[in-house]
Design a protein around this motif. Structure first.
Motif, PDB file in Angstrom:
ATOM      1  N   SER A 240      21.036  40.519 -50.806  1.00  0.00           N
ATOM      2  CA  SER A 240      21.299  40.134 -52.191  1.00  0.00           C
ATOM      3  C   SER A 240      22.454  40.913 -52.813  1.00  0.00           C
ATOM      4  N   SER A 241      23.013  41.885 -52.105  1.00  0.00           N
ATOM      5  CA  SER A 241      24.117  42.691 -52.644  1.00  0.00           C
ATOM      6  C   SER A 241      25.376  41.848 -52.792  1.00  0.00           C
ATOM      7  N   ILE A 242      26.159  42.142 -53.822  1.00  0.00           N
ATOM      8  CA  ILE A 242      27.464  41.499 -53.958  1.00  0.00           C
ATOM      9  C   ILE A 242      28.487  42.100 -53.001  1.00  0.00           C
ATOM     10  N   VAL A 243      28.149  43.217 -52.382  1.00  0.00           N
ATOM     11  CA  VAL A 243      29.074  43.892 -51.463  1.00  0.00           C
ATOM     12  C   VAL A 243      28.936  43.220 -50.104  1.00  0.00           C
ATOM     13  N   THR A 244      29.596  42.077 -49.956  1.00  0.00           N
ATOM     14  CA  THR A 244      29.374  41.237 -48.785  1.00  0.00           C
ATOM     15  C   THR A 244      29.841  41.890 -47.492  1.00  0.00           C
ATOM     16  N   SER A 245      30.831  42.770 -47.556  1.00  0.00           N
ATOM     17  CA  SER A 245      31.312  43.385 -46.314  1.00  0.00           C
ATOM     18  C   SER A 245      30.342  44.427 -45.770  1.00  0.00           C
ATOM     19  N   LEU A 246      29.284  44.757 -46.516  1.00  0.00           N
ATOM     20  CA  LEU A 246      28.218  45.604 -45.993  1.00  0.00           C
ATOM     21  C   LEU A 246      26.953  44.809 -45.699  1.00  0.00           C
ATOM     22  N   SER A 247      27.013  43.499 -45.851  1.00  0.00           N
ATOM     23  CA  SER A 247      25.799  42.684 -45.817  1.00  0.00           C
ATOM     24  C   SER A 247      25.510  42.126 -44.432  1.00  0.00           C
ATOM     25  N   ALA A 248      25.173  43.007 -43.504  1.00  0.00           N
ATOM     26  CA  ALA A 248      24.702  42.568 -42.190  1.00  0.00           C
ATOM     27  C   ALA A 248      23.214  42.255 -42.295  1.00  0.00           C
ATOM     28  N   PRO A 249      22.776  41.131 -41.730  1.00  0.00           N
ATOM     29  CA  PRO A 249      21.346  40.798 -41.822  1.00  0.00           C
ATOM     30  C   PRO A 249      20.449  41.737 -41.025  1.00  0.00           C
ATOM     31  N   ALA A 250      21.028  42.421 -40.033  1.00  0.00           N
ATOM     32  CA  ALA A 250      20.272  43.393 -39.239  1.00  0.00           C
ATOM     33  C   ALA A 250      21.271  44.296 -38.531  1.00  0.00           C
ATOM     34  N   VAL A 251      20.859  45.510 -38.233  1.00  0.00           N
ATOM     35  CA  VAL A 251      21.658  46.385 -37.378  1.00  0.00           C
ATOM     36  C   VAL A 251      21.245  46.116 -35.940  1.00  0.00           C
ATOM     37  N   SER A 252      21.773  46.892 -35.011  1.00  0.00           N
ATOM     38  CA  SER A 252      21.414  46.710 -33.599  1.00  0.00           C
ATOM     39  C   SER A 252      20.708  47.956 -33.072  1.00  0.00           C
ATOM     40  N   GLU A 253      20.072  47.812 -31.929  1.00  0.00           N
ATOM     41  CA  GLU A 253      19.460  48.982 -31.285  1.00  0.00           C
ATOM     42  C   GLU A 253      20.504  50.063 -31.032  1.00  0.00           C
ATOM     43  N   LEU A 254      21.731  49.633 -30.685  1.00  0.00           N
ATOM     44  CA  LEU A 254      22.784  50.583 -30.366  1.00  0.00           C
ATOM     45  C   LEU A 254      23.214  51.377 -31.594  1.00  0.00           C
ATOM     46  N   THR A 255      23.441  50.687 -32.706  1.00  0.00           N
ATOM     47  CA  THR A 255      23.878  51.429 -33.903  1.00  0.00           C
ATOM     48  C   THR A 255      22.735  52.235 -34.497  1.00  0.00           C
ATOM     49  N   LEU A 256      21.525  51.708 -34.435  1.00  0.00           N
ATOM     50  CA  LEU A 256      20.373  52.477 -34.921  1.00  0.00           C
ATOM     51  C   LEU A 256      20.221  53.775 -34.145  1.00  0.00           C
ATOM     52  N   ALA A 257      20.418  53.725 -32.833  1.00  0.00           N
ATOM     53  CA  ALA A 257      20.289  54.939 -32.015  1.00  0.00           C
ATOM     54  C   ALA A 257      21.299  55.996 -32.443  1.00  0.00           C
ATOM     55  N   HIS A 258      22.521  55.584 -32.737  1.00  0.00           N
ATOM     56  CA  HIS A 258      23.534  56.547 -33.188  1.00  0.00           C
ATOM     57  C   HIS A 258      23.154  57.171 -34.523  1.00  0.00           C
ATOM     58  N   VAL A 259      22.726  56.336 -35.449  1.00  0.00           N
ATOM     59  CA  VAL A 259      22.407  56.854 -36.783  1.00  0.00           C
ATOM     60  C   VAL A 259      21.189  57.767 -36.730  1.00  0.00           C
ATOM     61  N   ARG A 260      20.183  57.369 -35.970  1.00  0.00           N
ATOM     62  CA  ARG A 260      18.985  58.207 -35.863  1.00  0.00           C
ATOM     63  C   ARG A 260      19.328  59.589 -35.293  1.00  0.00           C
ATOM     64  N   LYS A 261      20.237  59.631 -34.334  1.00  0.00           N
ATOM     65  CA  LYS A 261      20.559  60.885 -33.646  1.00  0.00           C
ATOM     66  C   LYS A 261      21.603  61.723 -34.384  1.00  0.00           C
ATOM     67  N   LEU A 262      22.589  61.072 -34.998  1.00  0.00           N
ATOM     68  CA  LEU A 262      23.790  61.786 -35.416  1.00  0.00           C
ATOM     69  C   LEU A 262      24.034  61.836 -36.923  1.00  0.00           C
ATOM     70  N   VAL A 263      23.280  61.069 -37.704  1.00  0.00           N
ATOM     71  CA  VAL A 263      23.552  60.958 -39.140  1.00  0.00           C
ATOM     72  C   VAL A 263      22.493  61.712 -39.931  1.00  0.00           C
ATOM     73  N   GLU A 264      22.944  62.458 -40.930  1.00  0.00           N
ATOM     74  CA  GLU A 264      22.060  63.279 -41.746  1.00  0.00           C
ATOM     75  C   GLU A 264      21.040  62.427 -42.497  1.00  0.00           C
ATOM     76  N   GLU A 265      21.541  61.408 -43.193  1.00  0.00           N
ATOM     77  CA  GLU A 265      20.668  60.556 -44.009  1.00  0.00           C
ATOM     78  C   GLU A 265      21.462  59.326 -44.425  1.00  0.00           C
ATOM     79  N   VAL A 266      20.766  58.236 -44.702  1.00  0.00           N
ATOM     80  CA  VAL A 266      21.394  57.043 -45.259  1.00  0.00           C
ATOM     81  C   VAL A 266      20.992  56.940 -46.729  1.00  0.00           C
TER      82      VAL A 266
END
Length: 306
Positions: A225-251
């Motif tokens: 529902s965001s107007i920020v369409t360039s961030l509007s992915a309907p889902a992430v992937s297992e690959l990107t989730l793995a990176h964020v879970r391991k390497l990113v402080e927080e979302v």
């Protein structure tokens, strides 16, 4: 668990794109430093020819295709920056590109893709777009995925490679998240080259695919529902989730209103005209500074296609 992208792959991607995309400026921003009260460095990906970082991953992927794959052509699904990047890069390489978009895509983006010679197909909604892509892949076209592809992530990682090489001291780096390809690559590069630097992801309310995946432990389809369409992915992937879970402080999640105000602040204080997908970094940065008031910030200004 999905294998994370390593520095070797990112450095190989950097060699692949050398001379084909812009090594964008990494510059201290006196205006943003004054606004936020701490040293701020901006990585200006909006200065790419197609207006965003997406040219990097598209170039790596398209240049990796076999002769048969090039002859058959490629397909991409996107309503924004990825579409323009694939269409433009494919045209430069003499590869036929089909871009599938929902009818709600901006008329300017549709026109920009058609101007490259790409075949633009419009569908009633994003679900129809993905269904058409499946049909086109069955006909022999190669999919250039916006984020669920190791080569695309490695290409995005060259943003982090250049930031690590060109920036002064940093403690915290802010990166916006759509499907997670950019933050995955940037975080992978910084983990190797700037260990100890915290990487923070930013989403907008109504485009929270990564936050939902982190809560649920797996990618899940979210209602957009965001107007920020360039961030509007309907889902992430297992690959990107793995990176964020391991390497990113927080979302962190900010509102559309805050993201748009952030774009205005970038115009007023950094003198760059960036899209709300980059504007969202400023309100998130203020939250980081509440926890780490002595931070030295790096902001990845991902695009300028407003």
């Amino acid at each position: 668990m999905s294998s994370l992208i390593g520095l070797d792959a990112i450095e190989a991607a950097a060699r692949e794109i050398d001379g084909h995309v812009v090594r964008t400026p990494t510059v201290p921003s006196p205006g943003l430093s004054a606004l936020l009260g701490v040293p701020v460095t901006a990585k200006l990906e909006l200065l790419q020819r197609t207006g965003s970082f997406k040219a990097r991953g598209a170039t790596v992927k398209l240049r990796s295709l076999t002769a048969a794959e090039r002859a058959a052509g490629v397909v991409a699904v996107s309503g924004g920056n990825h579409a323009i990047a694939v269409a433009d890069t494919a045209a430069g390489l003499g590869i036929a590109a089909t871009v599938v978009m929902p009818e709600a895509a901006s008329a300017g983006i549709v026109a920009a893709c058609r101007a490259t010679g790409a075949d633009v197909r419009l569908t009633p909604d994003i679900a129809g777009a993905f269904a058409l892509v499946d049909t086109l892949r069955a006909d022999g076209l190669t999919l250039v995925h916006p984020f669920d592809d190791p080569r695309v992530i490695a290409g995005a990682g060259t943003v982090g490679l250049e930031l690590a090489q060109d920036a002064g001291p940093l403690t915290d780096v802010m990166v916006s998240i759509g499907g997670g390809g950019l933050i995955s690559g940037v975080a992978a590069a910084l983990a190797e080259l700037r260990p100890g630097v915290r990487v923070w992801g930013v989403e907008t309310t109504g485009a929270e695919a990564m936050s939902a995946a982190l809560r649920g432990g797996a990618p899940t389809t979210v209602t957009l529902s965001s107007i920020v369409t360039s961030l509007s992915a309907p889902a992430v992937s297992e690959l990107t989730l793995a990176h964020v879970r391991k390497l990113v402080e927080e979302v962190l999640v900010v509102s559309d209103e805050e993201a748009v105000r952030g774009s205005r602040d970038l115009a007023d204080h950094a003198k760059v005209w960036a899209e709300p997908a980059a504007g969202c970094l400023l309100p998130a940065a203020r939250r980081v500074l509440e926890r780490h008031p002595d931070a030295r910030l790096g902001l990845v200004i991902c695009g300028g296609n407003v």
